[in-house]
Design a protein around this motif. Structure first.
Motif, short mmCIF file in Angstrom:
data_model
loop_
_atom_site.label_atom_id
_atom_site.label_comp_id
_atom_site.label_asym_id
_atom_site.label_seq_id
_atom_site.Cartn_x
_atom_site.Cartn_y
_atom_site.Cartn_z
N GLU A 842 0.90 -0.82 -0.17
CA GLU A 842 -0.43 -0.16 0.00
C GLU A 842 1.28 0.53 -0.10
O GLU A 842 0.44 1.90 -0.66
N LYS A 846 0.33 4.61 -3.01
CA LYS A 846 0.11 5.71 -2.41
C LYS A 846 1.54 6.53 -2.31
O LYS A 846 1.26 7.88 -3.31
N THR A 881 -7.81 -0.04 1.28
CA THR A 881 -7.14 0.70 1.83
C THR A 881 -7.57 1.89 0.91
O THR A 881 -8.06 2.25 -0.20
N GLN A 882 -6.86 3.06 0.86
CA GLN A 882 -6.56 3.81 0.57
C GLN A 882 -6.41 4.15 -1.00
O GLN A 882 -6.67 5.38 -1.20
N GLU A 885 -9.31 5.25 -2.96
CA GLU A 885 -9.84 6.37 -2.79
C GLU A 885 -8.79 7.24 -3.71
O GLU A 885 -8.84 8.55 -3.98
N CYS A 886 -7.59 6.98 -4.09
CA CYS A 886 -6.67 7.64 -4.86
C CYS A 886 -6.78 7.57 -6.27
O CYS A 886 -6.52 8.05 -7.28
#
Length: 934
Positions: A842, A846, A881-882, A885-886
């Motif tokens: 992750e 990111k 996970t984020q 969102e990304c």
């Protein structure tokens, strides 16, 4: 322990599996192990294994092995249709047609429905009928022609026509055998001395000796030596044809054809052909015949030595002993002209190449020569001494090592050579000057010769009464003495600047008389003189002299190839040069000690100019012509020269090298060379693969053959960093050619070494290794290394972690390559499942997705697209996970002008929707938590 656990039946089954896969050698090995375990037992299992091994031998074309195995199989009661069929096929290939027909008919008798056996019976019957037709027609023709020769009333023209027809008839095996059976050899012998018919009679004898040991022995017994000598004294076309007879005799013996080994009893030794029986004939031949005939005889000798290693019917030890005594005796007795010395030196070089591997044989070889040469040298008579030196020169040219062992440190030989240099006889002067020129190749001998003999050679050169050929040899000797210091001024035994003056004098002699012999000596001199920077600078600039040198390489002898390789190694500065550390240089200067410095003409700019001129004048073609040389030293120097050319001017000359046959030559030089030579050849191959499109530089099979040299550069942990880097870059480019090339790299074990280089501290090596993996990842075979399986789970996960970590590397090109590799790898579902479980997954994603670079972002989005599409669990981990969102933010930010990346983002969302992880609302995607599993 293993032998007790494995049974013959298991070995047989494993052999069957190997046979089905086409691995016939491996199958034979397994069947043989099974038979060894059953040794001494006559059983059904043994018969089956023998029959199966015979099937392998058929595929491997070992027809004698098929016959032996089926014989044993049948004796054990295994004579089924397959067994007889296989033996029939083997007999057919061995030309035992009667036996083949019987076995084929037995196969049909046992299994009347065996269509393959029925077809074989028909084919063998056609072969037998064809042979009968040929023999029938041949027999009639032979009878008719022999009748004309025996007819007392027939005129000369009729007999001449009959002999001409017999030449045509005996040009095939059936005709020769029929003639011998009819007693025609005696008729032919009668006409060997008759003017109009003798040429055709000799041609007939040549045909009879061809490819047959029994007929060769018969002719040696039937044709009296006196008859041959009378023909030789005629000094016409007939005398040269005797050389053809001897050539075919030796060819028959050494080619080992026409001998039916199947007729000998099991365990019976193969009959050795009595080579000494031919040599007395050759000796008389040299005494009597003309130059053309001598050339034919020397070709016969050379053919004998070259092919003897492949012969089963000749005693190599006897051949060595008889031939060396024969040739040296010929020379010291004055029976060989000076012009034949070069041919004899080739014979000696071939003999020494086979002898030197055995200390006992090599010592015996030198002793045999010494017992003939040394007494002549020490005899006190100039004529005898000259002939002995001529024999020594042949030995030095053929094998300098053996010649040096004969001379050793015998001061008397050195004294005699000095005395003969002062002789009034041009022949003696020439021979002595040549001896000095040849001996000066050795540093120790050069020091022993230099003091007094240099001045003698100088006097010979300046004397107006001395012939040019003597002057040339004198200059060669002086050239080697000038070069004996190896470029170290402090150890120079000759005045500084002498090398340049000698070079200019040699050039004058060469341009005045550019014969083949003078060019040979000039090339040998230049091999030593080109150590001097001024000499090599002047040589390369001299277009006329370079053309003469390059033209001489069309069919180079071993000595010429060596000299040419030395010249080009020196002119490209590819020889080993000491690395002088700056600190040590300062210390030496402070202590007022001389420090070796490069000549200004060897500067980088001058070297670039020199190599450009060499390429323009066709030097790569010369290197290619010499690349088939047997000498490992020559091959090393050629590899060094190639490397010097392709590594200069930033690879500008790679195209010219490829165009002039360089890739084929370099692959050949890599296959057989010294360790240093292999390194230079491999480095040159890597340079070409880096600087050119490898699909063009290494067309077809050569692209796969180029993999092994590049891998060899990265195998050693002690290898120079530049070599490893070039090896990796060469493999990177080769891996872009095709799947076949990528699989060859994998089979050659390159992946392990590439993985190791990825973990190096050196940033350039890490980058090159990662780029190589990126290209290899196109191969499905390569992906298996990263696919977690039960047997390699840990190793595969570790490899994935390593390559994925580089996706976050600070170095741009390393990161791009790692992302590309992972993008290819994530086309496999099992690899995708493993990647999302990497601890830093992750964080790296990111960080990378926020980088604005289009190349980095595009590769990362492809990876995420593959992950989301691969499996629901994998997609769920990403969406939790984020990272998701990304992706949403990125999709909103790209807008309508996103192009390819917008399409990839839409694919990511579609994949998530497919798994039911998100649902679409007007204008946006909304995450829907999955229902928990009960």
């Amino acid at each position: 322990m293993v032998a007790a656990e494995v049974s013959p039946t298991i070995l047989k089954e494993r052999g069957n599996e190997q046979f089905k896969r086409g691995e016939y050698d491996a199958a034979v090995k397994l069947y043989s192990e099974g038979l060894d375990m059953l040794e001494g037992k006559t059983c059904h299992e043994s018969a089956v294994i023998l029959k199966n091994r015979a099937a392998c031998y058929l595929k491997l074309e070992n027809y004698e092995g098929v016959v032996d195995d089926i014989n044993q199989c049948i004796s054990m009661g295994g004579g089924d249709s397959k067994a007889f069929y296989r033996r029939a096929v083997a007999h057919q290939h061995l030309k035992h047609l009667d036996k083949a027909l019987k076995d084929a008919m037995d196969a049909v008798r046992i299994d009347p429905k065996n269509k393959t056996a029925i077809d074989l019976v028909m084919a063998i019957r056609r072969d037998i009928q064809g042979r009968k037709d040929l023999m029938t027609s041949t027999t009639g023709l032979v009878d008719e022609m022999l009748g004309s020769l025996r007819d007392q009333a027939a005129d000369v023209d009729k007999k001449t026509l009959a002999m001409k027809n017999l030449v045509n008839i005996t040009s095939n095996k059936a005709g020769s055998e029929t003639l011998v059976k009819k007693g025609g050899l005696k008729d032919i012998t009668r006409f060997l001395l008759q003017d109009k018919i003798q040429i055709h009679a000799l041609n007939c004898v040549i045909c009879l000796t061809r490819d047959s040991i029994p007929r060769t022995q018969l002719i040696l017994d039937s044709v009296p030596l006196d008859t041959s000598l009378q023909i030789l004294r005629q000094n016409n076309e007939a005398s040269s044809l005797i050389g053809g007879v001897l050539y075919e005799m030796l060819n028959s013996v050494l080619e080992d054809r026409g001998y039916d080994y199947s007729k000998r009893e099991l365990g019976q030794p193969i009959k050795k052909f009595p080579v000494p029986k031919l040599l007395p004939t050759l000796f008389e031949y040299f005494k009597e015949c003309c130059k053309v005939a001598k050339d034919a005889a020397l070709n016969s000798l050379l053919n004998a030595v070259v092919k003897v290693t492949d012969s089963r019917v000749i005693n190599e030890e006897v051949l060595n002993k008889e031939l060396i005594n024969f040739m040296i005796t010929l020379v010291v007795n004055g029976k060989v002209s000076y012009e034949h010395s070069q041919q004899m030196s080739i014979v000696v070089s071939k003999m020494w190449a086979r002898t030197r591997v055995d200390d006992k044989k090599s010592l015996q070889f030198v002793r045999q020569i010494s017992t003939v040469i040394n007494p002549r040298i020490l005899s006190g008579e100039e004529e005898h001494q000259m002939l002995a030196l001529r024999a020594l020169n042949i030995l030095l040219q053929g094998s300098f090592e053996a010649g040096g062992d004969v001379i050793k440190d015998n001061a008397e030989i050195y004294r005699i050579i000095s005395k003969l240099l002062c002789s009034k006889s041009p022949d003696i002067q020439r021979t002595a000057a040549e001896t000095v020129a040849l001996m000066s190749s050795d540093k120790k001998m050069c020091y022993n010769l230099a003091g007094h003999n240099f001045n003698l050679l100088k006097t010979l050169y300046k004397s107006p009464e001395v012939a040019d050929e003597v002057k040339l040899r004198a200059l060669v000797g002086m050239s080697k003495m000038c070069a004996s210091s190896g470029g170290d001024v402090n150890r120079n035994i000759i005045a500084e600047g002498a090398g340049v003056r000698i070079f200019k004098q040699i050039r004058q002699l060469l341009l005045k008389n550019p014969t083949e012999e003078s060019r040979k000596w000039v090339i040998e001199a230049l091999a030593y003189l080109t150590i001097d920077a001024e000499v090599k600078h002047d040589l390369v600039k001299d277009e006329e002299q370079m053309k003469i040198i390059c033209d001489f390489s069309t069919d180079p002898s071993p000595s010429t190839s060596y000299s040419l390789s030395c010249i080009f190694m020196n002119t490209t500065n590819s020889y080993d040069q000491p690395d002088i550390e700056p600190e040590m240089q300062r210390i030496a200067e402070y202590a007022k000690q001389s420090v070796p410095q490069a000549h200004e003409l060897d500067s980088e700019d001058n070297l670039k100019t020199r190599i450009s001129l060499m390429v323009a004048r066709g030097v790569p073609s010369v290197l290619s012509a010499c690349s088939s040389a047997d000498s490992e030293r020559t091959r090393e120097f050629l590899a060094r020269s190639y490397f010097g050319i392709v590594s200069n001017n930033d690879g500008e000359h790679c195209g010219a090298v490829v165009q002039q046959g360089g890739t084929r030559s370099l692959l050949n030089l890599f296959s057989e060379n010294t360790e240093e030579g292999k390194k230079y050849a491999a480095h040159a191959i890597a340079k070409i693969a880096i600087k050119m499109n490898p699909a063009l530089a290494f067309s077809g099979q050569r692209a796969m053959d180029a993999c092994r040299p590049c891998i060899s550069l990265i195998e050693s942990t002690n290898q120079n960093t530049f070599l490893v880097y070039d090896g990796l870059m060469g493999l990177t480019n080769l891996a872009s050619v095709s799947d076949s090339v990528r699989e060859r790299i994998i089979r050659e074990g390159g992946c392990h070494h590439i993985d190791f280089q990825m973990l190096e501290d050196n940033e350039a090596l890490r980058r090159a290794a990662t780029q190589c993996i990126c290209n290899l990842a196109l191969s499905d075979k390569f992906k298996e290394r990263y696919r977690p399986e039960e047997e390699n789970s840990t190793e595969a996960v570790d490899r994935l972690k390593a390559i994925f970590v580089f996706c976050g590397d600070e170095e741009y090109h390393t990161r791009i390559a790692a992302l590309g590799a992972v993008a290819y790898l994530t086309s496999d579902v099992r690899i995708c499942k493993c990647i999302v479980n990497i601890g830093s997954f992750e964080e790296i994603v990111k960080e990378t997705i926020c980088i604005e670079d289009q190349g980095i972002r595009h590769r990362l989005l492809v990876i995420l697209q593959n992950l989301l599409a691969s499996d629901k669990d994998v997609a769920e981990k990403i969406i939790n996970t984020q990272i998701f969102e990304c992706l949403l933010a990125l999709q909103m930010g790209i807008g309508s002008q996103g192009g390819v990346m917008k399409d990839i983002l839409n694919n990511c969302m579609s994949a998530a929707k497919h798994w039911g992880l998100i649902q679409s609302n007007p204008g946006e995607y909304v995450y829907t938590a999955p229902t928990p599993q009960q």
